[in-house]
Design a protein around this motif. Structure first.
Motif, PDB file in Angstrom:
ATOM      1  N   VAL B   1      46.780  11.742 -28.666  1.00  0.00           N
ATOM      2  CA  VAL B   1      45.957  10.578 -28.335  1.00  0.00           C
ATOM      3  C   VAL B   1      46.859   9.467 -27.814  1.00  0.00           C
ATOM      4  CG1 VAL B   1      44.420   8.808 -29.249  1.00  0.00           C
ATOM      5  CG2 VAL B   1      44.214  11.178 -30.044  1.00  0.00           C
ATOM      6  N   SER B   2      46.505   8.944 -26.621  1.00  0.00           N
ATOM      7  CA  SER B   2      47.377   7.960 -25.988  1.00  0.00           C
ATOM      8  C   SER B   2      46.876   6.534 -26.249  1.00  0.00           C
ATOM      9  CB  SER B   2      47.412   8.214 -24.486  1.00  0.00           C
ATOM     10  OG  SER B   2      46.204   7.782 -23.921  1.00  0.00           O
ATOM     11  N   ASP B   3      47.603   5.566 -25.680  1.00  0.00           N
ATOM     12  CA  ASP B   3      47.134   4.186 -25.865  1.00  0.00           C
ATOM     13  C   ASP B   3      46.306   3.725 -24.676  1.00  0.00           C
ATOM     14  OD1 ASP B   3      48.965   3.673 -23.895  1.00  0.00           O
ATOM     15  OD2 ASP B   3      49.732   1.858 -24.868  1.00  0.00           O
ATOM     16  N   THR B   4      45.926   4.664 -23.803  1.00  0.00           N
ATOM     17  CA  THR B   4      45.033   4.342 -22.691  1.00  0.00           C
ATOM     18  C   THR B   4      43.852   5.302 -22.742  1.00  0.00           C
ATOM     19  OG1 THR B   4      46.936   3.691 -21.354  1.00  0.00           O
ATOM     20  CG2 THR B   4      44.857   4.067 -20.203  1.00  0.00           C
ATOM     21  N   TRP B   5      42.668   4.731 -22.822  1.00  0.00           N
ATOM     22  CA  TRP B   5      41.455   5.550 -22.898  1.00  0.00           C
ATOM     23  C   TRP B   5      40.576   5.295 -21.687  1.00  0.00           C
ATOM     24  CZ3 TRP B   5      38.762   7.845 -27.541  1.00  0.00           C
ATOM     25  CH2 TRP B   5      39.698   8.261 -28.498  1.00  0.00           C
ATOM     26  N   VAL B   6      39.953   6.369 -21.241  1.00  0.00           N
ATOM     27  CA  VAL B   6      38.974   6.257 -20.163  1.00  0.00           C
ATOM     28  C   VAL B   6      37.647   6.787 -20.693  1.00  0.00           C
ATOM     29  CG1 VAL B   6      38.298   7.168 -17.912  1.00  0.00           C
ATOM     30  CG2 VAL B   6      40.646   6.484 -18.301  1.00  0.00           C
ATOM     31  N   VAL B   7      36.601   6.000 -20.521  1.00  0.00           N
ATOM     32  CA  VAL B   7      35.270   6.399 -20.967  1.00  0.00           C
ATOM     33  C   VAL B   7      34.490   6.922 -19.759  1.00  0.00           C
ATOM     34  CG1 VAL B   7      33.079   5.559 -21.893  1.00  0.00           C
ATOM     35  CG2 VAL B   7      35.252   4.741 -22.854  1.00  0.00           C
ATOM     36  N   VAL B   8      33.930   8.113 -19.890  1.00  0.00           N
ATOM     37  CA  VAL B   8      33.252   8.746 -18.750  1.00  0.00           C
ATOM     38  C   VAL B   8      31.907   9.303 -19.203  1.00  0.00           C
ATOM     39  CG1 VAL B   8      33.392  10.561 -17.007  1.00  0.00           C
ATOM     40  CG2 VAL B   8      35.486   9.436 -17.772  1.00  0.00           C
ATOM     41  N   ASP B   9      30.846   9.000 -18.435  1.00  0.00           N
ATOM     42  CA  ASP B   9      29.564   9.662 -18.722  1.00  0.00           C
ATOM     43  C   ASP B   9      28.908  10.216 -17.464  1.00  0.00           C
ATOM     44  OD1 ASP B   9      28.579   7.274 -17.617  1.00  0.00           O
ATOM     45  OD2 ASP B   9      26.801   7.317 -18.888  1.00  0.00           O
ATOM     46  N   GLY B  10      29.696  10.306 -16.376  1.00  0.00           N
ATOM     47  CA  GLY B  10      29.139  10.880 -15.148  1.00  0.00           C
ATOM     48  C   GLY B  10      30.242  11.362 -14.229  1.00  0.00           C
ATOM     49  N   GLN B  11      29.871  12.262 -13.315  1.00  0.00           N
ATOM     50  CA  GLN B  11      30.847  12.919 -12.438  1.00  0.00           C
ATOM     51  C   GLN B  11      31.624  11.944 -11.564  1.00  0.00           C
ATOM     52  OE1 GLN B  11      31.907  15.915 -12.098  1.00  0.00           O
ATOM     53  NE2 GLN B  11      30.471  17.264 -13.142  1.00  0.00           N
ATOM     54  N   ASP B  12      30.950  10.869 -11.157  1.00  0.00           N
ATOM     55  CA  ASP B  12      31.538  10.019 -10.123  1.00  0.00           C
ATOM     56  C   ASP B  12      32.484   8.962 -10.679  1.00  0.00           C
ATOM     57  OD1 ASP B  12      29.942  11.432  -8.411  1.00  0.00           O
ATOM     58  OD2 ASP B  12      28.314   9.966  -8.490  1.00  0.00           O
ATOM     59  N   GLU B  13      32.713   8.955 -11.976  1.00  0.00           N
ATOM     60  CA  GLU B  13      33.382   7.807 -12.569  1.00  0.00           C
ATOM     61  C   GLU B  13      34.862   7.980 -12.833  1.00  0.00           C
ATOM     62  OE1 GLU B  13      31.056   7.361 -16.032  1.00  0.00           O
ATOM     63  OE2 GLU B  13      29.233   7.453 -14.845  1.00  0.00           O
ATOM     64  N   VAL B  14      35.280   9.194 -13.164  1.00  0.00           N
ATOM     65  CA  VAL B  14      36.657   9.356 -13.625  1.00  0.00           C
ATOM     66  C   VAL B  14      37.651   9.052 -12.512  1.00  0.00           C
ATOM     67  CG1 VAL B  14      36.746  11.843 -13.189  1.00  0.00           C
ATOM     68  CG2 VAL B  14      38.223  10.830 -14.920  1.00  0.00           C
ATOM     69  N   GLY B  15      37.307   9.405 -11.268  1.00  0.00           N
ATOM     70  CA  GLY B  15      38.212   9.124 -10.160  1.00  0.00           C
ATOM     71  C   GLY B  15      38.480   7.647 -10.012  1.00  0.00           C
ATOM     72  N   ALA B  16      37.416   6.847 -10.062  1.00  0.00           N
ATOM     73  CA  ALA B  16      37.570   5.396  -9.928  1.00  0.00           C
ATOM     74  C   ALA B  16      38.398   4.826 -11.066  1.00  0.00           C
ATOM     75  CB  ALA B  16      36.189   4.738  -9.888  1.00  0.00           C
ATOM     76  N   ALA B  17      38.165   5.319 -12.270  1.00  0.00           N
ATOM     77  CA  ALA B  17      38.894   4.795 -13.435  1.00  0.00           C
ATOM     78  C   ALA B  17      40.383   5.124 -13.342  1.00  0.00           C
ATOM     79  CB  ALA B  17      38.303   5.374 -14.723  1.00  0.00           C
ATOM     80  N   LEU B  18      40.696   6.367 -13.011  1.00  0.00           N
ATOM     81  CA  LEU B  18      42.106   6.761 -12.924  1.00  0.00           C
ATOM     82  C   LEU B  18      42.785   6.071 -11.750  1.00  0.00           C
ATOM     83  CD1 LEU B  18      41.862  10.565 -13.788  1.00  0.00           C
ATOM     84  CD2 LEU B  18      42.591   8.699 -15.279  1.00  0.00           C
ATOM     85  N   ASP B  19      42.030   5.873 -10.675  1.00  0.00           N
ATOM     86  CA  ASP B  19      42.572   5.175  -9.511  1.00  0.00           C
ATOM     87  C   ASP B  19      42.923   3.736  -9.873  1.00  0.00           C
ATOM     88  OD1 ASP B  19      43.243   4.947  -6.775  1.00  0.00           O
ATOM     89  OD2 ASP B  19      41.354   3.930  -6.392  1.00  0.00           O
ATOM     90  N   ALA B  20      42.033   3.050 -10.592  1.00  0.00           N
ATOM     91  CA  ALA B  20      42.301   1.665 -10.992  1.00  0.00           C
ATOM     92  C   ALA B  20      43.493   1.605 -11.939  1.00  0.00           C
ATOM     93  CB  ALA B  20      41.067   1.060 -11.660  1.00  0.00           C
ATOM     94  N   LEU B  21      43.612   2.606 -12.796  1.00  0.00           N
ATOM     95  CA  LEU B  21      44.725   2.612 -13.757  1.00  0.00           C
ATOM     96  C   LEU B  21      46.068   2.811 -13.057  1.00  0.00           C
ATOM     97  CD1 LEU B  21      43.380   4.629 -16.791  1.00  0.00           C
ATOM     98  CD2 LEU B  21      44.520   2.412 -16.913  1.00  0.00           C
ATOM     99  N   GLY B  22      46.094   3.691 -12.067  1.00  0.00           N
ATOM    100  CA  GLY B  22      47.340   3.962 -11.361  1.00  0.00           C
ATOM    101  C   GLY B  22      48.453   4.296 -12.338  1.00  0.00           C
ATOM    102  N   ALA B  23      49.599   3.706 -12.094  1.00  0.00           N
ATOM    103  CA  ALA B  23      50.762   3.988 -12.942  1.00  0.00           C
ATOM    104  C   ALA B  23      50.633   3.384 -14.329  1.00  0.00           C
ATOM    105  CB  ALA B  23      52.016   3.454 -12.262  1.00  0.00           C
ATOM    106  N   ALA B  24      49.688   2.462 -14.511  1.00  0.00           N
ATOM    107  CA  ALA B  24      49.519   1.839 -15.835  1.00  0.00           C
ATOM    108  C   ALA B  24      48.947   2.821 -16.837  1.00  0.00           C
ATOM    109  CB  ALA B  24      48.611   0.622 -15.723  1.00  0.00           C
ATOM    110  N   GLY B  25      48.390   3.914 -16.352  1.00  0.00           N
ATOM    111  CA  GLY B  25      47.692   4.828 -17.233  1.00  0.00           C
ATOM    112  C   GLY B  25      48.595   5.628 -18.148  1.00  0.00           C
ATOM    113  N   GLY B  26      49.628   6.260 -17.593  1.00  0.00           N
ATOM    114  CA  GLY B  26      50.462   7.162 -18.395  1.00  0.00           C
ATOM    115  C   GLY B  26      49.622   8.343 -18.850  1.00  0.00           C
ATOM    116  N   ALA B  27      49.851   8.766 -20.085  1.00  0.00           N
ATOM    117  CA  ALA B  27      49.053   9.851 -20.646  1.00  0.00           C
ATOM    118  C   ALA B  27      47.728   9.275 -21.127  1.00  0.00           C
ATOM    119  CB  ALA B  27      49.796  10.504 -21.805  1.00  0.00           C
ATOM    120  N   VAL B  28      46.651   9.716 -20.492  1.00  0.00           N
ATOM    121  CA  VAL B  28      45.338   9.108 -20.745  1.00  0.00           C
ATOM    122  C   VAL B  28      44.492  10.019 -21.626  1.00  0.00           C
ATOM    123  CG1 VAL B  28      43.170   8.397 -19.640  1.00  0.00           C
ATOM    124  CG2 VAL B  28      45.376   7.844 -18.573  1.00  0.00           C
ATOM    125  N   THR B  29      43.818   9.398 -22.590  1.00  0.00           N
ATOM    126  CA  THR B  29      42.791  10.113 -23.346  1.00  0.00           C
ATOM    127  C   THR B  29      41.439   9.773 -22.757  1.00  0.00           C
ATOM    128  OG1 THR B  29      44.026  10.141 -25.424  1.00  0.00           O
ATOM    129  CG2 THR B  29      41.632  10.301 -25.584  1.00  0.00           C
TER     130      THR B  29
END
Lengths: 247, 303
Positions: B1-29
């Motif tokens: 479990v990392s210190d960066t979490w992404v909440v997803v409830d639909g197909q179209d969302e994870v790309g935008a979230a990871l894109d916004a995180l960029g290098a700030a994300g690291g290992a994402v849960t």
């Protein structure tokens, strides 16, 4: 059902003047009712009326608090010394304090504000311990349940929630039944329970954890304008659209 | 479990979230509320997945349970999409963590003293950089970023949870869902500046010349009734992404612009040189549309 309608908790983005460098001048704009607020109060009033409940208005800041009373609220609670915030959770905390002052309700109806402050309704619901249904375009009730219709992609879904619940309403049109002068004047005669953030137990004004360190005009599109008379401008526009592959 | 979490409830969302995180994300849960195939899809772009099987229950009903899971891990950054479900969960997480909730975020960076984010404000007119010294929840703006396509998938851990009393009663096609405006490559839209319903005739002629569908702003459909309501474009109307969007006599209020964010080329024709649309469009003509439209038809006829 006793219903609260939350209104006028942010400024209207269209009231801001934006400079070419991204500087913003609000020109003294106050908290204002949005189209979503107007749609929310209609459904809130209808819910209260059809179930024999009371409608209470809840607001924060410096806007005209009689707005909701001209639209059916019997009373209004306002936490006055709350300013705008970039933190949707902080706005929600101030609204939650006002809600507690208003007393227990079964349903909270708020403008969705999904373009400007999409997190406020959700955080407010969480603070009040209510599930949140957002993006709702139509609200009704059936046998004690709140029915919420909303568009999801190419579909419309109908959700049913057992109160307590918070419904965030997204307007599908501008306000249609604007109160007349008689209703506005009558509304201004009614008392408003105005309290400070301190009295309401809301976070201290200006205590935001989110600080702006800069802004710029969003890069991207600024129209290339075609001058000249209509014929010249039209000809140059069509040529540009053909030139860039749009046509 | 990392210190960066992404909440997803639909197909179209994870790309935008990871894109916004960029290098700030690291290992994402990822915290996924939805079907198993969504959890597995999301697993192709993150380090691990916590999955709540939503069944046919709307995401909102799982918000409190999801928030409990997220808040227990006390991540520094929690990112979600600006969908009704994403908002419900992020609002609940922020409340549980007593964390700020920042919306319309397009980029996220870690800072020595916390988190820095770029966010769109004033209906996208400005991009503001904000800083917060604490853990923060961030609602990201929608983007076209595709979902991750890594070959392997991260471990998916099912989580048992109890939903709140919100149920989906029925789903039916939206009125106008089959309107051709939603798939049209070119759209000519009219606003109040049209002046009268009679003027629609020349607009229809222009639309034929462009092989375009006709759209409109909300007041033209809802208040004036000049154009069928399934053709109005905006925040609460149709969201469209044509190759060409030609706006005639529409001022460009934020509610309207929200419906054409993904249009490729935007053209505005308005008599008011200060119309906000000119700060959103690619091309513009300041002029009386009743004079400009016939000239556009003429220009299109010229080879």
């Amino acid at each position: 059902m006793n219903v609260a309608c939350v209104f006028k908790w942010a400024r209207n983005p269209e009231d801001a003047w934006v400079g070419d460098d991204g500087s913003v001048n609000w020109q003294g704009a106050k908290f204002a009712a949005s189209d979503d607020d107007a749609a929310a109060v209609v459904f809130a009033r209808r819910l209260a009326e059809t179930t024999g409940g009371e409608l209470v208005g809840v607001t924060i800041g410096d806007g005209d608090a009689s707005w909701a009373m001209a639209r059916g609220a019997r009373r209004v609670v306002r936490v006055s010394d709350v300013g705008p915030s970039r933190d949707d959770a902080a706005i929600a905390a101030a609204l939650a304090a006002a809600m507690r002052r208003a007393g227990a309700v079964d349903v909270v109806v708020i403008g969705d504000a999904r373009d400007d402050h999409p997190g406020v309704a959700a955080a407010l619901g969480a603070l009040l311990g209510m599930p949140v249904v957002a993006g709702v375009e139509e609200v009704s009730q059936d046998s004690g349940r709140v029915l919420a219709r909303r568009k999801v992609g190419a579909d419309v879904e109908t959700l049913a929630a057992t109160p307590p619940v918070l419904i965030a309403v997204a307007a599908v049109s501008a306000e249609k039944d604007i109160p007349g002068m008689k209703q506005l004047l009558a509304a201004r005669q009614r008392p408003i329970d105005t309290v400070s953030a301190d009295e309401a137990g809301a976070p201290a004004p200006g205590a935001d954890a989110v600080t702006a360190i800069g802004s710029r005009a969003t890069s991207g599109r600024t129209a290339h304008l075609f001058d000249g008379d209509a014929a010249d401008a039209a000809r140059h526009l069509v040529a540009a659209l053909r030139g860039d592959g749009t046509l | 479990v990392s210190d960066t979490w992404v909440v997803v409830d639909g197909q179209d969302e994870v790309g935008a979230a990871l894109d916004a995180l960029g290098a700030a994300g690291g290992a994402v849960t990822a915290l996924v509320v939805g079907p198993q195939d969504l959890a597995e899809q999301v697993g192709r772009g993150v380090a691990d997945v916590q999955w709540i099987d939503a069944g046919d229950t709307p995401t909102e009903a799982w918000a409190d349970a999801a928030a409990g899971l997220g808040a227990a891990a006390a991540p520094a950054i929690v990112v979600g999409a600006t969908t009704p479900g994403g908002r419900a969960i992020l609002g609940a997480v922020a409340t549980r963590m007593s964390a700020p909730l920042v919306s319309n975020v397009v980029a996220i960076r870690r800072h020595d003293d916390g988190v820095e984010a770029d966010r769109l404000d004033l209906a996208g007119r400005i991009t503001e950089t904000v800083r917060t010294p604490t853990s923060v929840c961030l609602l990201v703006s929608a983007s076209d970023t595709p979902a991750p396509t890594r070959d392997d998938t991260a471990p998916v851990t099912p989580v048992r949870a109890m939903p709140a009393a919100v149920a989906r009663l029925k789903v039916e096609p939206a009125p106008g869902a089959t309107s051709r405006i939603t798939t049209a490559e070119r759209v000519v839209a009219v606003g109040r500046g049209l002046g009268s319903k009679e003027a629609l005739g020349m607009v229809e002629q222009l639309a034929r010349a462009l092989d375009a569908e006709i759209g409109c702003s909300m007041p033209v459909a809802e208040d004036l009734g000049w154009v069928p309501p399934e053709r109005y474009v905006g925040l609460s109307g149709q969201h469209i992404s044509p190759k060409l969007y030609l706006a005639l006599g529409i001022s460009g209020a934020p509610q309207h612009i929200a419906g054409i964010r993904n249009a490729r080329t935007i053209v505005a024709v308005d008599i008011d040189p200060h119309a906000p649309f000119f700060k959103t469009a690619d091309y513009g003509i300041v002029g009386d549309l009743h004079e400009v439209v016939p000239e556009l038809i003429r220009a299109l006829d010229e080879t």
